[in-house]
Design a protein around this motif. Structure first.
Motif, mmCIF file in Angstrom:
data_model
loop_
_atom_site.group_PDB
_atom_site.id
_atom_site.type_symbol
_atom_site.label_atom_id
_atom_site.label_comp_id
_atom_site.label_asym_id
_atom_site.label_seq_id
_atom_site.Cartn_x
_atom_site.Cartn_y
_atom_site.Cartn_z
ATOM 1 N N PRO A 239 -5.302 3.666 -5.850
ATOM 2 C CA PRO A 239 -5.736 3.780 -4.451
ATOM 3 C C PRO A 239 -7.001 2.959 -4.204
ATOM 4 O O PRO A 239 -7.729 2.608 -5.125
ATOM 5 C CB PRO A 239 -6.017 5.277 -4.295
ATOM 6 C CG PRO A 239 -6.431 5.711 -5.668
ATOM 7 C CD PRO A 239 -5.607 4.879 -6.622
ATOM 8 N N ASN B 213 -9.125 4.077 -1.710
ATOM 9 C CA ASN B 213 -9.880 4.989 -0.855
ATOM 10 C C ASN B 213 -11.379 4.800 -0.987
ATOM 11 O O ASN B 213 -12.121 4.903 -0.016
ATOM 12 C CB ASN B 213 -9.550 6.452 -1.210
ATOM 13 C CG ASN B 213 -8.079 6.753 -1.099
ATOM 14 O OD1 ASN B 213 -7.241 5.953 -1.498
ATOM 15 N ND2 ASN B 213 -7.759 7.918 -0.553
ATOM 16 N N SER C 126 -1.633 0.498 -4.104
ATOM 17 C CA SER C 126 -0.438 1.169 -3.576
ATOM 18 C C SER C 126 -0.727 2.118 -2.428
ATOM 19 O O SER C 126 0.163 2.422 -1.639
ATOM 20 C CB SER C 126 0.271 1.925 -4.696
ATOM 21 O OG SER C 126 -0.615 2.870 -5.295
ATOM 22 N N ASN C 127 -1.936 2.612 -2.317
ATOM 23 C CA ASN C 127 -2.229 3.538 -1.222
ATOM 24 C C ASN C 127 -3.710 3.537 -0.896
ATOM 25 O O ASN C 127 -4.505 2.900 -1.585
ATOM 26 C CB ASN C 127 -1.752 4.959 -1.534
ATOM 27 C CG ASN C 127 -2.383 5.503 -2.808
ATOM 28 O OD1 ASN C 127 -3.580 5.700 -2.865
ATOM 29 N ND2 ASN C 127 -1.564 5.749 -3.831
ATOM 30 N N GLY C 128 -4.046 4.256 0.136
ATOM 31 C CA GLY C 128 -5.444 4.342 0.569
ATOM 32 C C GLY C 128 -5.655 3.908 2.008
ATOM 33 O O GLY C 128 -6.756 4.050 2.540
ATOM 34 N N GLU D 127 -4.750 5.253 4.597
ATOM 35 C CA GLU D 127 -4.957 6.384 5.510
ATOM 36 C C GLU D 127 -6.446 6.627 5.777
ATOM 37 O O GLU D 127 -6.813 7.329 6.717
ATOM 38 C CB GLU D 127 -4.331 7.663 4.946
ATOM 39 C CG GLU D 127 -4.929 8.165 3.651
ATOM 40 C CD GLU D 127 -4.372 7.459 2.417
ATOM 41 O OE1 GLU D 127 -4.816 7.800 1.303
ATOM 42 O OE2 GLU D 127 -3.510 6.572 2.572
ATOM 43 N N TYR E 57 0.906 -3.486 -2.515
ATOM 44 C CA TYR E 57 2.091 -2.627 -2.457
ATOM 45 C C TYR E 57 1.794 -1.401 -1.596
ATOM 46 O O TYR E 57 2.227 -0.289 -1.902
ATOM 47 C CB TYR E 57 2.510 -2.208 -3.870
ATOM 48 C CG TYR E 57 2.925 -3.369 -4.741
ATOM 49 C CD1 TYR E 57 4.220 -3.892 -4.668
ATOM 50 C CD2 TYR E 57 2.030 -3.961 -5.612
ATOM 51 C CE1 TYR E 57 4.598 -4.973 -5.448
ATOM 52 C CE2 TYR E 57 2.398 -5.043 -6.403
ATOM 53 C CZ TYR E 57 3.681 -5.549 -6.316
ATOM 54 O OH TYR E 57 4.066 -6.629 -7.082
ATOM 55 N N LEU E 58 1.047 -1.604 -0.527
ATOM 56 C CA LEU E 58 0.627 -0.495 0.311
ATOM 57 C C LEU E 58 1.813 0.089 1.077
ATOM 58 O O LEU E 58 2.646 -0.642 1.615
ATOM 59 C CB LEU E 58 -0.447 -0.967 1.295
ATOM 60 C CG LEU E 58 -1.744 -1.466 0.630
ATOM 61 C CD1 LEU E 58 -2.677 -2.068 1.664
ATOM 62 C CD2 LEU E 58 -2.439 -0.329 -0.121
ATOM 63 N N LYS E 59 1.854 1.416 1.121
ATOM 64 C CA LYS E 59 2.938 2.134 1.795
ATOM 65 C C LYS E 59 2.331 3.114 2.801
ATOM 66 O O LYS E 59 1.117 3.213 2.947
ATOM 67 C CB LYS E 59 3.797 2.869 0.778
ATOM 68 C CG LYS E 59 4.437 1.944 -0.262
ATOM 69 C CD LYS E 59 5.217 2.747 -1.295
ATOM 70 C CE LYS E 59 5.818 1.819 -2.351
ATOM 71 N NZ LYS E 59 6.572 2.568 -3.394
ATOM 72 N N GLY E 60 3.204 3.843 3.463
ATOM 73 C CA GLY E 60 2.753 4.835 4.424
ATOM 74 C C GLY E 60 2.607 4.239 5.811
ATOM 75 O O GLY E 60 3.116 3.161 6.108
ATOM 76 N N ASN F 258 3.103 -6.237 2.650
ATOM 77 C CA ASN F 258 3.001 -4.910 2.069
ATOM 78 C C ASN F 258 4.284 -4.159 2.419
ATOM 79 O O ASN F 258 5.305 -4.773 2.752
ATOM 80 C CB ASN F 258 1.764 -4.187 2.602
ATOM 81 C CG ASN F 258 0.488 -4.615 1.887
ATOM 82 O OD1 ASN F 258 0.253 -4.240 0.741
ATOM 83 N ND2 ASN F 258 -0.348 -5.402 2.571
ATOM 84 N N ILE G 191 4.106 -1.277 4.574
ATOM 85 C CA ILE G 191 3.616 -0.326 5.570
ATOM 86 C C ILE G 191 4.682 -0.136 6.646
ATOM 87 O O ILE G 191 5.266 -1.103 7.135
ATOM 88 C CB ILE G 191 2.309 -0.833 6.203
ATOM 89 C CG1 ILE G 191 1.283 -1.165 5.097
ATOM 90 C CG2 ILE G 191 1.724 0.203 7.154
ATOM 91 C CD1 ILE G 191 0.046 -1.869 5.592
#
Length: 644
Positions: free
Chosen positions: A487, A489, A514-516, A518, A537-540, A560, A562
């Motif tokens: 992440p 974050n 991959s995330n963060g 948000e 590789y960001l998702k969400g 990404n 997203i």
């Protein structure tokens, strides 16, 4: 007889005092009154309150006006925008037009209407015919336009003329050379064009000449050396060509030469011998097309404090004679083709604060004599052929070093631990484009004063350490093109020690995060202007809090994974100029709020799953088809019309 003598003494006593001035010169000269009331009439706003006190006929008592006690005529108008009131500095403004009625004040010696940022109009064409006594003319920092009147040449007593920071245009009149008493001429930051006339070399009393930030062309006058009392010469940021005249070595009183940001070519012709230009302290020649070597005689400029030769085509070694310049505090040599090694004599420069030699072909090891530079604050050796392998411990041990740039210097292995215990607090650290491996160390959070951290283009792995949230002063974070994962974050949880946020530039692209996302917009990130999270590789889903990035100018999240709809809140990003969201999985319609993005210059929403009609209007309809292709459900200008 005695009574008459007593009466004369009384009159002279009153004349010498302010009381005498008011009692004898009650009324203003009619021409002066006409000129001043005409000046006031063209000003429709004055937040200093000075002009509203111009009432009655006794103009010699008006604020900003001075008169001659003998003649009663107005000699000075002093209404600058920057004033002191109650002991505190105050910036005031006047809105209106510079009235030509000022030429009625034929006894004027000083005119100061400087810094009145909303004062428009032109310099009166007849100024030289009507103000024969004028010695000082200060009209800088306004919005004056038009040309410099030819009649200026008639101001035979003029000593100082400051017209900089306006919108004056046209060519410099050749008649300028007639101002035999002119000592200071400042025309910088205008729109003057054409050549610098040779007649300017007739100004043999000139002490300061500043013509920077115009559109001047042609060569530097060959007889520039005739100005032997000249102390400051600034012709920077123009379009000057040709070579630096040899006569420049005749400027025996010169202390400042700024010829940077032009198209000057050829060799650096000075100095030729010891004793020439003995007072030269500041030399800027950067941003030209200079060739050849840095002359070995550069060491003759014994008073030199700052020298900038950056961004030219200079080659050969750095002369060891630089070590003779004991007063040197700043050296800028980046962006040339310099080779060889840094001379050992550099260790003699005990006053050196800045040494910048990036983007050259310097090779071999750093001389150990660098350890003598106890006052060195900024060192930039980036993009040379140094092949350091590791950062020398003695280099990091310099007691005053706060900015260290070692990009592409061949550094290998893990980030050196001794960077956390430097004698001075590091504020900027650039180790990009090296061969660094391993992890980002946890101790990175102990660099409490760090503003810039650039570790991009290395082979770092693992996560961003949580300690990075301790970097409360961090403004620039560049970690792109590594193998960082997990992440991100932590980056968006950095709590700034400055109100409004300190993070300005964040580039985490080309990694494997991959995330963060948000967390975007939920921390103290309101000052971010550049954010690049592409090629990860960001998702969400992109959170609506992204609309809180009020100052952002460039946002890139392309390549990404997203998904979900584009947040309506993105329409609040009023400063946004670049938006790239290509190759994601965004769905739904483009929000109508995007029509509020008036500053948007570059848009890429291609290769997503967007649908519906593109909101009609600027700026969205102005972008090419390529900004929207790859979204099979999209229609409307500039794509094909939607089916009814």
């Amino acid at each position: 007889m005695g009574y008459q003598l007593l009466w004369v003494l009384v009159v002279l006593t009153f004349w010498k005092t302010g009381e005498g001035k008011r009692s004898i010169v009650e009324a203003c000269n009619s021409n002066d009154l006409k000129g001043l009331t005409g000046l006031k009439a063209r000003i429709h706003f004055d937040n200093s309150g000075r002009l509203e006190k111009w009432i009655g006929q006794s103009c010699c008592n008006w604020e900003g006006i001075s008169c001659d006690n003998m003649t009663g005529r107005v000699t000075e108008i002093n209404l600058p925008g920057f004033i002191t009131r109650d002991g505190a500095p105050l910036q005031t403004t006047m809105e209106g037009w510079l009235s030509h009625s000022i030429t009625h004040l034929t006894f004027l010696e000083v005119v100061d209407l400087s810094g009145l940022s909303n004062l428009t109009g032109r310099i009166p064409p007849s100024i030289g015919f009507h103000l024969p006594k004028l010695r000082k003319l200060y009209l800088f920092g306004n919005k004056l336009s038009g040309s410099l009147p030819e009649s200026i040449a008639k101001l035979s007593k003029l000593e100082e003329m400051y017209l900089h920071e306006n919108s004056l245009s046209g060519t410099l009149p050749s008649s300028l050379g007639s101002l035999k008493n002119l000592k200071r001429l400042d025309l910088h930051s205008n729109r003057f064009s054409g050549e610098i006339t040779d007649s300017i070399t007739n100004l043999t009393t000139l002490v300061s000449l500043n013509l920077q930030d115009n559109s001047l062309i042609g060569h530097i006058p060959g007889r520039i050396g005739d100005l032997q009392v000249l102390e400051e010469l600034d012709l920077s940021n123009n379009f000057l060509t040709g070579k630096i005249p040899l006569s420049v070595t005749n400027l025996t009183a010169i202390s400042t030469i700024y010829l940077d940001t032009n198209s000057i070519e050829g060799d650096i012709p000075f100095p030729e011998s010891l004793g020439q230009m003995p007072s030269l302290s500041f030399l800027r020649l950067h941003g030209n097309h200079l060739t050849g070597k840095i002359p070995s005689t550069i060491g003759y400029l014994i008073s030199l404090q700052r020298i900038s030769l950056a961004d030219n085509k200079l080659e050969g070694p750095i002369p060891s004679s630089l070590g003779n310049l004991s007063s040197l505090s700043e050296i800028y040599l980046s962006g040339n083709q310099l080779s060889g090694q840094i001379p050992r004599s550099i260790g003699q420069l005990s006053q050196l604060l800045v040494f910048s030699v990036s983007h050259n072909m310097i090779q071999a090891l750093l001389p150990r004599e660098v350890t003598s530079l106890q006052n060195l604050q900024i060192l930039d050796l980036s993009f040379n052929h140094l092949n350091l392998s590791s950062i020398p411990t003695w280099l990091v041990g310099l007691p005053s070093l706060s900015r260290l740039y070692l990009a592409r210097c061949g550094i290998q292995g893990e980030i050196s631990e001794y960077l956390q215990s430097t004698p001075s607090s590091l504020q900027e650290l650039d180790l990009s484009s090296n061969y660094l491996t391993g992890t980002m160390p946890k101790w990175i959070g102990s660099l409490a004063q760090l503003y810039l951290l650039n570790l991009s283009r290395n082979s770092l792995v693992s996560k961003i350490p949580g300690s990075i949230t301790n970097l409360r002063s961090l403004g620039v974070l560049d970690l792109h093109s590594n193998n960082l994962t997990g992440p991100m974050n932590q980056v968006f949880e950095i709590q700034s020690s400055f109100e409004g946020g300190s993070l300005v530039y964040v580039d985490l692209s080309d990694n494997t995060f991959s995330n963060g996302i948000e967390q975007i917009g939920k921390g103290a990130q309101y000052g971010i202007r550049y954010l690049n999270l592409s090629h990860n590789y960001l998702k969400g889903r992109l959170p609506s809090s992204v609309g809180k990035l009020e100052g952002i100018q460039s946002l890139d999240m392309s390549y990404n994974e997203i998904g979900s709809n584009l947040p309506d809140s993105m329409g609040h990003l009023s400063s946004l100029e670049t938006l790239k969201l290509r190759k994601n999985q965004f769905t739904g319609e483009i929000p109508h709020g995007f029509l509020k993005l008036r500053r948007l210059k570059e848009l890429d929403l291609s290769d997503n799953r967007l649908e519906g009609e593109i909101p009609l209007g600027k700026p969205l309809s102005d972008f090419p088809k390529s900004s929207y292709t790859g979204n099979t459900g999209l229609c409307g200008k500039p794509l094909t019309p939607c089916k009814v």
